[in-house]
Scaffold this motif. Sequence first.
Motif, PDB file in Angstrom:
ATOM      1  N   GLY A 273       0.801  -1.220   0.000  1.00 31.92           N
ATOM      2  CA  GLY A 273       0.000   0.000   0.000  1.00 31.92           C
ATOM      3  C   GLY A 273       0.828   1.262   0.000  1.00 31.92           C
ATOM      4  N   GLU A 274       2.105   1.177  -0.389  1.00 36.36           N
ATOM      5  CA  GLU A 274       2.979   2.345  -0.391  1.00 36.36           C
ATOM      6  C   GLU A 274       2.471   3.386  -1.389  1.00 36.36           C
ATOM      7  N   GLU A 275       2.472   4.655  -0.960  1.00 34.39           N
ATOM      8  CA  GLU A 275       1.950   5.730  -1.788  1.00 34.39           C
ATOM      9  C   GLU A 275       2.983   6.186  -2.819  1.00 34.39           C
ATOM     10  N   GLU A 276       2.463   6.736  -3.932  1.00 29.83           N
ATOM     11  CA  GLU A 276       3.341   7.338  -4.933  1.00 29.83           C
ATOM     12  C   GLU A 276       4.045   8.550  -4.319  1.00 29.83           C
ATOM     13  N   PRO A 277       5.339   8.720  -4.598  1.00 28.94           N
ATOM     14  CA  PRO A 277       6.045   9.887  -4.046  1.00 28.94           C
ATOM     15  C   PRO A 277       5.512  11.205  -4.602  1.00 28.94           C
ATOM     16  N   ILE A 278       5.039  11.194  -5.857  1.00 26.41           N
ATOM     17  CA  ILE A 278       4.448  12.379  -6.475  1.00 26.41           C
ATOM     18  C   ILE A 278       3.099  11.972  -7.061  1.00 26.41           C
ATOM     19  N   GLU A 279       2.044  12.613  -6.595  1.00 26.54           N
ATOM     20  CA  GLU A 279       0.686  12.253  -7.030  1.00 26.54           C
ATOM     21  C   GLU A 279      -0.018  13.500  -7.569  1.00 26.54           C
ATOM     22  N   PHE A 280      -0.500  13.427  -8.806  1.00 25.11           N
ATOM     23  CA  PHE A 280      -1.196  14.560  -9.413  1.00 25.11           C
ATOM     24  C   PHE A 280      -2.648  14.597  -8.952  1.00 25.11           C
ATOM     25  N   VAL A 281      -3.054  15.748  -8.418  1.00 25.69           N
ATOM     26  CA  VAL A 281      -4.451  15.978  -8.071  1.00 25.69           C
ATOM     27  C   VAL A 281      -5.218  16.392  -9.325  1.00 25.69           C
ATOM     28  N   ASP A 282      -4.623  17.331 -10.067  1.00 26.25           N
ATOM     29  CA  ASP A 282      -5.120  17.739 -11.377  1.00 26.25           C
ATOM     30  C   ASP A 282      -3.938  18.318 -12.149  1.00 26.25           C
ATOM     31  N   ASP A 283      -4.207  18.924 -13.316  1.00 25.33           N
ATOM     32  CA  ASP A 283      -3.121  19.435 -14.139  1.00 25.33           C
ATOM     33  C   ASP A 283      -2.388  20.605 -13.509  1.00 25.33           C
ATOM     34  N   ASP A 284      -2.963  21.206 -12.466  1.00 25.49           N
ATOM     35  CA  ASP A 284      -2.367  22.391 -11.847  1.00 25.49           C
ATOM     36  C   ASP A 284      -1.822  22.128 -10.449  1.00 25.49           C
ATOM     37  N   THR A 285      -2.099  20.931  -9.901  1.00 22.87           N
ATOM     38  CA  THR A 285      -1.757  20.653  -8.506  1.00 22.87           C
ATOM     39  C   THR A 285      -1.183  19.254  -8.361  1.00 22.87           C
ATOM     40  N   ALA A 286      -0.209  19.122  -7.460  1.00 22.98           N
ATOM     41  CA  ALA A 286       0.372  17.812  -7.180  1.00 22.98           C
ATOM     42  C   ALA A 286       0.709  17.712  -5.701  1.00 22.98           C
ATOM     43  N   LEU A 287       0.580  16.487  -5.162  1.00 27.85           N
ATOM     44  CA  LEU A 287       0.999  16.201  -3.797  1.00 27.85           C
ATOM     45  C   LEU A 287       2.354  15.509  -3.846  1.00 27.85           C
ATOM     46  N   VAL A 288       3.308  16.002  -3.047  1.00 27.80           N
ATOM     47  CA  VAL A 288       4.678  15.501  -3.092  1.00 27.80           C
ATOM     48  C   VAL A 288       5.123  15.128  -1.685  1.00 27.80           C
ATOM     49  N   LYS A 289       5.699  13.943  -1.538  1.00 29.58           N
ATOM     50  CA  LYS A 289       6.260  13.549  -0.252  1.00 29.58           C
ATOM     51  C   LYS A 289       7.462  14.437   0.077  1.00 29.58           C
ATOM     52  N   GLY A 290       7.632  14.709   1.365  1.00 26.42           N
ATOM     53  CA  GLY A 290       8.674  15.637   1.783  1.00 26.42           C
ATOM     54  C   GLY A 290      10.078  15.181   1.474  1.00 26.42           C
ATOM     55  N   GLU A 291      10.308  13.847   1.386  1.00 22.96           N
ATOM     56  CA  GLU A 291      11.673  13.360   1.172  1.00 22.96           C
ATOM     57  C   GLU A 291      12.066  13.252  -0.297  1.00 22.96           C
ATOM     58  N   VAL A 292      11.177  13.630  -1.218  1.00 26.46           N
ATOM     59  CA  VAL A 292      11.488  13.518  -2.647  1.00 26.46           C
ATOM     60  C   VAL A 292      12.525  14.571  -3.035  1.00 26.46           C
ATOM     61  N   ASN A 293      13.515  14.160  -3.828  1.00 23.54           N
ATOM     62  CA  ASN A 293      14.585  15.070  -4.247  1.00 23.54           C
ATOM     63  C   ASN A 293      14.048  16.164  -5.149  1.00 23.54           C
ATOM     64  N   ILE A 294      14.687  17.340  -5.073  1.00 24.70           N
ATOM     65  CA  ILE A 294      14.281  18.501  -5.857  1.00 24.70           C
ATOM     66  C   ILE A 294      14.342  18.206  -7.357  1.00 24.70           C
ATOM     67  N   ASP A 295      15.400  17.522  -7.821  1.00 30.08           N
ATOM     68  CA  ASP A 295      15.520  17.276  -9.259  1.00 30.08           C
ATOM     69  C   ASP A 295      14.400  16.365  -9.764  1.00 30.08           C
ATOM     70  N   GLU A 296      13.951  15.415  -8.924  1.00 28.64           N
ATOM     71  CA  GLU A 296      12.827  14.559  -9.313  1.00 28.64           C
ATOM     72  C   GLU A 296      11.536  15.370  -9.395  1.00 28.64           C
TER      73      GLU A 296
END
Length: 376
Positions: A273-296
């Motif tokens: 059940g591990e979540e995606e590190p970057i999840e798109f809410v819509d084309d203008d918004t995304a949820l990002v885990k805090g530990e994800v690297n800036i370049d990613e």
Amino acid sequence: MTILVGNNLVNIAMSSIATGLLAYFLGNQSQAVFIATFGITALVLLFGESAPKSYAVDNTESWALRIARPLKLAEVVLFPLVVLFDHLTRIVNKVTGGRAAIEESYVTREEIRDLIETGEREGVLDEEEREMLQRTLRFNRTIVKEVMTPRLDMTAVPKDASVAEAIETCIQSGHERLPVYDGELDNVLGVVHLNELIRDRDYGNGAGTVDLEDLIEPTLHVPETKNVDELLREMREERLNMVIVIDEFGTTEGLVTIEDLVEEIVGEILEGGEEEPIEFVDDDTALVKGEVNIDEVNEALGISLPEGEEFETIAGFVFNRAGRLVDQGEVIQYEGLEIRVEQVENTRILKARITGLEEHGRQPERRPEAGEELPE
């Protein structure tokens, strides 16, 4: 250099001979020069450039093998000219600030990246292949600190714990391997494996009386600034699956597994059940885990957040901009982007919501959710 000298020698010789013959037969030097210039240019372009090169693209290996020995012979025959022009090229390039030698590679990392992107546009590569190749190019410039599991997320057991306690910790954490420390986490002795714990507890000699310390396998302690390509090579040579990361003072900073290194090339490997590190809410918004690297984050969202020596993650970027600890719900503005802190645990930013993607730059490339088809 041999090919350059040979090509120019043949082309100029053709022009000279053609001009001389035409002047002899036509008796008009101006006409001879005009006809030879355009006539030889057409012949060279058609039969010396476009046609043979187009043919050679589809028959590369067979013709390379046929031409290798004649080309070697040409190199011997033209050796004085090759050496002379190579020397003259070096002199001219020193004066003009060009490359030291003509035989040096003219391919750069930027050109390779452009080729990869062109390959995707032309349909030669799909998006996943393009992303994997780009991650491979970044691999040798990535340091251990950027891929490690930080100390706060480490699960470890003390050396005086029982085998049963270690097995229970493995099961609860969902990890097959655990670091074992003596006294405190800055003194990691090695690693224990769940399979070894169960086997020696239930099936080994003196089953049920084995001490955890007897099952510890030694591991490497590597600096956080070490390149991941060097680390991967060492881990393969030493047959290690987990190493401990330390800072310049010898303090434990985190750990790195083979899976962490592989993910830098193939992308995130999610389990259960591990979540995606970057999840798109819509084309203008995304949820990002805090530990994800800036370049990613930049690559996935099509934005350009700055990367600094003080931080590598989106959480580090927020702290750096705020200049202090932040609370849940706080908002950071950056060049048209709104970064809202969505989830905080103690002092850690677990998740952030980034809004304003369409206005900031190019539209991110969304991956379709299950059962969803994106418009072409």
